[in-house]
Design a protein around this motif. Structure first.
Motif, PDB file in Angstrom:
ATOM      1  N   ALA A 101     -10.937  -6.979  -7.840  1.00 36.35           N
ATOM      2  CA  ALA A 101      -9.762  -7.612  -7.250  1.00 36.35           C
ATOM      3  C   ALA A 101      -8.490  -6.869  -7.628  1.00 36.35           C
ATOM      4  N   GLU A 102      -8.392  -6.418  -8.868  1.00 35.11           N
ATOM      5  CA  GLU A 102      -7.217  -5.688  -9.304  1.00 35.11           C
ATOM      6  C   GLU A 102      -7.076  -4.359  -8.558  1.00 35.11           C
ATOM      7  N   CYS A 103      -8.174  -3.628  -8.412  1.00 32.98           N
ATOM      8  CA  CYS A 103      -8.135  -2.371  -7.658  1.00 32.98           C
ATOM      9  C   CYS A 103      -7.748  -2.617  -6.203  1.00 32.98           C
ATOM     10  N   CYS A 104      -8.276  -3.677  -5.624  1.00 35.24           N
ATOM     11  CA  CYS A 104      -7.970  -3.997  -4.232  1.00 35.24           C
ATOM     12  C   CYS A 104      -6.488  -4.333  -4.062  1.00 35.24           C
ATOM     13  N   ARG A 105      -5.947  -5.120  -4.959  1.00 33.50           N
ATOM     14  CA  ARG A 105      -4.522  -5.483  -4.879  1.00 33.50           C
ATOM     15  C   ARG A 105      -3.638  -4.241  -4.970  1.00 33.50           C
ATOM     16  N   LYS A 106      -3.973  -3.330  -5.866  1.00 29.76           N
ATOM     17  CA  LYS A 106      -3.170  -2.119  -6.017  1.00 29.76           C
ATOM     18  C   LYS A 106      -3.205  -1.272  -4.748  1.00 29.76           C
ATOM     19  N   LYS A 107      -4.368  -1.159  -4.137  1.00 33.50           N
ATOM     20  CA  LYS A 107      -4.461  -0.354  -2.928  1.00 33.50           C
ATOM     21  C   LYS A 107      -3.683  -0.992  -1.787  1.00 33.50           C
ATOM     22  N   VAL A 108      -3.812  -2.297  -1.623  1.00 34.42           N
ATOM     23  CA  VAL A 108      -3.076  -2.988  -0.565  1.00 34.42           C
ATOM     24  C   VAL A 108      -1.578  -2.856  -0.797  1.00 34.42           C
ATOM     25  N   ALA A 109      -1.132  -2.988  -2.039  1.00 34.88           N
ATOM     26  CA  ALA A 109       0.297  -2.851  -2.346  1.00 34.88           C
ATOM     27  C   ALA A 109       0.801  -1.462  -1.994  1.00 34.88           C
ATOM     28  N   ALA A 110       0.016  -0.447  -2.296  1.00 39.33           N
ATOM     29  CA  ALA A 110       0.420   0.923  -1.969  1.00 39.33           C
ATOM     30  C   ALA A 110       0.507   1.123  -0.462  1.00 39.33           C
ATOM     31  N   ILE A 111      -0.433   0.538   0.267  1.00 39.53           N
ATOM     32  CA  ILE A 111      -0.415   0.667   1.725  1.00 39.53           C
ATOM     33  C   ILE A 111       0.787  -0.051   2.322  1.00 39.53           C
ATOM     34  N   VAL A 112       1.074  -1.242   1.826  1.00 38.03           N
ATOM     35  CA  VAL A 112       2.223  -2.010   2.328  1.00 38.03           C
ATOM     36  C   VAL A 112       3.516  -1.245   2.083  1.00 38.03           C
ATOM     37  N   GLU A 113       3.651  -0.679   0.917  1.00 39.48           N
ATOM     38  CA  GLU A 113       4.864   0.084   0.610  1.00 39.48           C
ATOM     39  C   GLU A 113       5.010   1.255   1.577  1.00 39.48           C
ATOM     40  N   GLU A 114       3.929   1.944   1.856  1.00 32.53           N
ATOM     41  CA  GLU A 114       3.994   3.064   2.790  1.00 32.53           C
ATOM     42  C   GLU A 114       4.339   2.600   4.197  1.00 32.53           C
ATOM     43  N   CYS A 115       3.729   1.506   4.644  1.00 28.78           N
ATOM     44  CA  CYS A 115       3.987   0.997   5.993  1.00 28.78           C
ATOM     45  C   CYS A 115       5.448   0.580   6.153  1.00 28.78           C
ATOM     46  N   ARG A 116       5.987  -0.046   5.158  1.00 29.12           N
ATOM     47  CA  ARG A 116       7.391  -0.462   5.248  1.00 29.12           C
ATOM     48  C   ARG A 116       8.313   0.746   5.262  1.00 29.12           C
ATOM     49  N   ARG A 117       8.002   1.743   4.496  1.00 29.47           N
ATOM     50  CA  ARG A 117       8.838   2.941   4.466  1.00 29.47           C
ATOM     51  C   ARG A 117       8.809   3.663   5.805  1.00 29.47           C
ATOM     52  N   LEU A 118       7.642   3.696   6.451  1.00 27.01           N
ATOM     53  CA  LEU A 118       7.508   4.400   7.716  1.00 27.01           C
ATOM     54  C   LEU A 118       7.724   3.505   8.929  1.00 27.01           C
ATOM     55  N   GLN A 120       5.606   1.368  10.160  1.00 25.43           N
ATOM     56  CA  GLN A 120       4.382   1.433  10.946  1.00 25.43           C
ATOM     57  C   GLN A 120       3.355   0.458  10.392  1.00 25.43           C
ATOM     58  N   LYS A 121       2.584  -0.089  11.298  1.00 26.83           N
ATOM     59  CA  LYS A 121       1.472  -0.934  10.878  1.00 26.83           C
ATOM     60  C   LYS A 121       0.336  -0.066  10.320  1.00 26.83           C
ATOM     61  N   TYR A 122      -0.478  -0.688   9.513  1.00 27.29           N
ATOM     62  CA  TYR A 122      -1.573   0.049   8.875  1.00 27.29           C
ATOM     63  C   TYR A 122      -2.682   0.342   9.883  1.00 27.29           C
ATOM     64  N   ARG A 123      -3.162   1.549   9.880  1.00 27.06           N
ATOM     65  CA  ARG A 123      -4.304   1.966  10.699  1.00 27.06           C
ATOM     66  C   ARG A 123      -5.388   2.484   9.766  1.00 27.06           C
ATOM     67  N   ASP A 124      -6.539   1.849   9.786  1.00 28.37           N
ATOM     68  CA  ASP A 124      -7.661   2.220   8.926  1.00 28.37           C
ATOM     69  C   ASP A 124      -8.362   3.430   9.527  1.00 28.37           C
ATOM     70  N   ALA A 125      -8.154   4.583   8.923  1.00 29.90           N
ATOM     71  CA  ALA A 125      -8.730   5.816   9.467  1.00 29.90           C
ATOM     72  C   ALA A 125     -10.243   5.868   9.287  1.00 29.90           C
ATOM     73  N   ILE A 126     -10.754   5.189   8.276  1.00 28.34           N
ATOM     74  CA  ILE A 126     -12.205   5.233   8.014  1.00 28.34           C
ATOM     75  C   ILE A 126     -12.958   4.338   8.983  1.00 28.34           C
ATOM     76  N   PHE A 127     -12.407   3.158   9.286  1.00 28.17           N
ATOM     77  CA  PHE A 127     -13.074   2.198  10.172  1.00 28.17           C
ATOM     78  C   PHE A 127     -12.139   1.887  11.338  1.00 28.17           C
ATOM     79  N   ASP A 128     -11.863   2.917  12.125  1.00 29.26           N
ATOM     80  CA  ASP A 128     -10.957   2.804  13.258  1.00 29.26           C
ATOM     81  C   ASP A 128     -11.752   2.432  14.502  1.00 29.26           C
ATOM     82  N   LEU A 129     -11.581   1.209  14.986  1.00 27.12           N
ATOM     83  CA  LEU A 129     -12.374   0.736  16.115  1.00 27.12           C
ATOM     84  C   LEU A 129     -12.111   1.532  17.382  1.00 27.12           C
TER      85      LEU A 129
END
Length: 881
Positions: A101-118, A120-129
């Motif tokens: 859970a701690e690792c997951c929270r850190k990753k989500v926080a990093a993604i949110v920070e990047e999305c707000r800076r850019l 842009q909404k998050y796009r999952d490159a690994i599981f892109d439908l």
């Protein structure tokens, strides 16, 4: 539950059928893969072809790639474990969840920070439908059964474009929120409904999210630890923006045809069909809640694709969502039904979670082969009821206590807080539940008071089924409840690379030192309903005494000859499906690293090489021993022949001397008489005369004794008669005269001094005798086989060779013991013959001579203990694997 529910017609929220006018996509070879061709000897090894696939992978990619880094970290942890047999863990049962859970929270926080800076909404490159077809398809290119190629979901939209007011939860998650879509994952949805009945369990699944950025983080339990997955908010729709729509009545599912109708406002209809939860292709909530489709997507990503979650057992899905231990119970095996209700079923949502799998055929309102969730139980006097729900959100039980049952009274409806309606929720009596559900899914839950210790390893699984030499051993210091689980990696995570083998597990528990006595307990429950597809077996002991215990186990392997091996899959898909193969292979690598499969395959490979070398060395040693024994026999034969011939020569010489003595004695008498009567000299005969040969005379034998003399030395050849007047005849005559003179001197009693001194004639006689003896000893009879028993010392005549000793050829082997290597048939003469001999043992010992049996199973033992610490280790017998 099993996946048979996927063949049933799926419920649709529309009273009409919407058909896409757009032409179907062109056929693809992905769906019609040819069967795998032979690649030499079929081997089920993974790491050798996998290393070749990754041969040019950059080291930086291994460090930065999350899957690659996870595998490297896992391997490092295994290498530092005692004995390096496999991963070893000893921790609180909640520790792994907290770390994930701690690792997951850190990753989500990093993604949110990047999305707000850019912005842009998050796009999952690994599981892109949108970008990758592999979100729906397996490595082998298979779609979920419910997804028809012609009707595959063509459009993907974000949550905010589907819902007017999307919300992750509305008053929390409930079982009534769950509605199955076009996927065949009723077993997973039934587990979600069971988990949603206990609010704190569903809350721990989604540990971090940001709806505005469209990023969600979930955690799931897998193979003894919690993992996390982060996804975006894109979802599959039933209808796309550019679809031409036709309204059809009386739709024939098989023929895919019906009566077409016109709609006055097609755009309005299209807009309506793309809004709300019912617009989603897969599972949905009827409200604006989004937690269900998003958690289903995250679960599909965790397993690789939507195909991977087609079909399963609700008990295993509840395990994945709670970290508990799931089992499947057959009602027919329950000895005391009331005790089962009292000690287990009545504790639903407290100590246990329950689900149920219906019979294969549809009856009494039940969907055949379908999974249901047990939401709660109720008891009053002798009446015992259970509240169940169908993941479809409709189609209910129609027996006693169903919505149409006459047993309902206003008082009972108030007590049970039940309302009528076709919402998939219904009540059923305990007796009917046991009657209509042949499999009951039960999961035991653990809280922070429980400790867990686990040890992983890998074993070679023999063709014959029996308990292995390898065993697990655990110790516990205090008396407490214990749950013991023997499991293998969940192969659902790496469909396409699991190879040809499926494994079933079983174990027994003994007190150390008491293995010859009765076992304490043995595994009675599987995590799934079908043994061959079961990933774990377990047992519960409510009060285990402190001490050390041995867990002995056996693994039953079933090999499917038509399935592709991991090596064949890697070779086949390395180019055309490189990214999918990399993704699936990383998951396989991570799962198998727990048991150090790489080291086991290396060990087996080295053992095989060493075995071939040892076989060759054994051949060489055996050949050398055979050669030594042959030489010993040859020496024995030679010695026997030499001894026999030496005895024959001794007998012959003795007889010859006797005959010579007798002949000389008679000759002297004749000579004396002749001298007295005729006046001739002692020497007898004239010079150059030859004494006629008689039967008693050995003169015929003398030339053979002196065989080998050169021409001109005065000695006749061995195959020639003596020439009259030659030196040899004169010496022979002088030998006879000298003997007669000595005999006469001895008889007359003369003791003259000159009789003791050798005369010139006697010296010549003695020299001739020595020459005869010397030449006799040169006769080469050693080890020489004679062509005839009547002529062993040819050319001696038979009457002169009347020895009682058997001829030499009869002394060859009659005193040797039988030696199968020397006297038996030759089994092989070359490496090819040796290989064929080993392969030929297939009819006797080696069934898989042309296709080796190389089953390796990775497995682990987990021991859960309440308020006590357990220690687990693996014990391998010397030379075992």
């Amino acid at each position: 539950m099993a996946d048979s529910d996927r063949d049933e017609p799926q419920p649709t929220p529309f009273p009409i059928r919407i058909v896409h006018d757009s032409p179907p996509p062109p056929p693809s070879d992905i769906d019609n893969l040819p069967p795998p061709g032979p690649i030499g000897k079929r081997t089920d090894q993974f790491y050798e072809p996998w290393e070749k696939f990754l041969a040019i992978e950059p080291s930086r990619g291994q460090r930065l790639s999350r899957p690659a880094a996870a595998v490297a970290a896992e391997q490092a942890e295994v290498d530092h474990s005692p004995g390096a047999e496999g991963k070893k863990v000893q921790e609180n049962a909640a520790t792994s969840w907290e770390q994930a859970a701690e690792c997951c929270r850190k990753k989500v926080a990093a993604i949110v920070e990047e999305c707000r800076r850019l912005n842009q909404k998050y796009r999952d490159a690994i599981f892109d439908l949108e970008a990758s077809p592999w979100c729906l398809q397996s490595l082998h290119g298979r779609f979920p059964k419910a997804v028809d190629r012609i009707e595959a979901p063509p459009w993907i939209k974000r949550v905010e474009d589907i819902f007017d007011n999307p919300q992750f939860f509305i008053d929390g998650a409930t079982a009534q929120d769950v509605h199955q879509g076009s996927g065949g994952d009723c077993w997973f949805l039934a587990a979600l409904m069971a988990v949603s009945a206990k609010k704190e369990l569903i809350d721990q699944l989604c540990v971090a999210r940001d709806e505005k950025a469209g990023v969600y983080g979930f955690v799931f339990y897998r193979d003894g630890e919690w993992i996390y997955e982060v996804i975006d908010d894109k979802l599959f729709l039933r209808v796309g923006d550019d679809d031409g729509l036709t309204i059809v009545r009386d739709w024939d599912r098989d023929k895919k045809e019906g009566m077409g109708l016109k709609h006055p406002d097609e755009e309005k209809l299209l807009s309506q069909l793309q809004r709300g939860g019912e617009a989603l292709y897969f599972s949905h909530c009827k409200s604006s809640e989004t937690w269900l489709p998003l958690i289903e997507k995250a679960y599909a990503k965790a397993h690789g694709d939507y195909y991977a979650i087609e079909g399963g057992f609700a008990s295993e899905a509840i395990e994945d969502l709670t970290g508990g231990v799931g089992v499947v119970i057959n009602p027919e095996d329950i000895m005391d039904k009331d005790r089962f209700w009292r000690e287990q079923l009545s504790l639903v949502n407290q100590k246990y979670l329950f689900g149920g799998g219906s019979k294969p055929t549809s009856t009494k309102g039940f969907i055949g082969g379908h999974a249901y969730a047990v939401l709660k139980t109720w008891e009053e006097g002798d009446l015992k009821l259970l509240k169940l729900r169908n993941p479809w959100g409709e189609t209910e039980w129609d027996g006693d206590w169903s919505d149409g049952s006459k047993l309902w009274t206003p008082a009972m409806m108030t007590k049970l807080e039940h309302t009528f309606g076709d919402d998939g929720v219904f009540w059923i009596s305990f007796i009917d539940f046991l009657k209509h559900f042949p499999s009951i899914n039960r999961v035991r839950l653990f809280n922070k008071e429980w400790q867990v210790a686990q040890q992983w390893t890998s074993v070679n699984v023999p063709w014959t089924v029996d308990y292995l030499d390898t065993k697990f051993q655990f110790s516990i210091a205090e008396k407490c409840p214990v749950v013991i689980v023997l499991s293998q990696p969940d192969d659902r995570y790496f469909y396409g690379l699991r190879g040809r083998f499926l494994y079933s597990l079983h174990f027994r528990v003994y007190k150390e030192g008491e293995e010859d006595d009765k076992w304490i307990v043995r595994s009675m429950h599987n995590s799934g309903n079908e043994t061959v597809f079961t990933r774990s077996v377990s047992v519960e002991i409510e009060d285990l005494e402190p001490g050390t215990y041995n867990v002995v186990f056996k693994v039953t392997a079933v090999r499917t000859a038509a399935a592709m091996t991991a090596e064949e899959s890697i070779i086949k898909f390395a180019v055309e499906r490189k990214e999918k193969l990399l993704n699936v292979g990383r998951r396989f690598d991570y799962a198998q690293t727990k048991g150090n499969l790489r080291a086991m395959e290396d060990t087996n490979r080295k053992r095989k090489v060493k075995g071939r070398r040892d076989e060759k060395i054994t051949m060489f040693k055996k050949s050398r021993k055979i050669t030594q024994r042959e030489k010993e026999r040859a020496r024995g034969r030679k010695k026997r022949v030499d001894d026999a011939m030496r005895e024959k020569k001794r007998e012959y010489e003795h007889r010859r001397r006797g005959k010579e003595k007798a002949r000389r004695g008679g000759r002297d008498c004749e000579s004396t008489d002749a001298q007295d009567g005729d006046g001739k000299s002692e020497e007898g005969g004239q010079a150059g005369s030859v004494t006629p040969l008689t039967e008693e005379s050995p003169a015929k034998e003398v030339p053979h004794v002196v065989a080998g003399a050169e021409k001109g030395d005065g000695v006749a050849k061995a195959d020639e008669a003596p020439v009259p007047g030659t030196e040899i005849e004169q010496k022979v005559e002088k030998v006879g005269e000298s003997v007669e003179d000595r005999k006469k001197a001895a008889e007359s009693g003369k003791q003259a001094e000159e009789s003791d001194k050798p005369s010139e004639d006697s010296k010549e006689t003695e020299d001739a005798t020595n020459a005869l003896s010397k030449n006799l000893s040169k006769l080469d009879l050693r080890g020489t086989r004679r062509s005839s028993r009547t002529d062993p010392v040819s050319p001696l005549e038979e009457e002169d060779y009347d020895s009682p000793v058997e001829p030499p050829e009869e002394l060859d082997d009659d005193d040797f013991e039988w030696d199968s290597d020397l006297d038996g048939p030759v089994e092989y003469d070359s490496d090819d013959d040796f290989s064929r001999r080993n392969s030929a043992q297939g009819s006797k010992n080696e069934i898989f001579a042309d296709d080796p049996w190389n089953a390796i199973c990775v497995l682990g033992l987990r021991v859960y203990s309440l308020n006590a610490v357990a220690k687990v280790k693996v014990v391998k017998a010397e030379g075992s694997s």
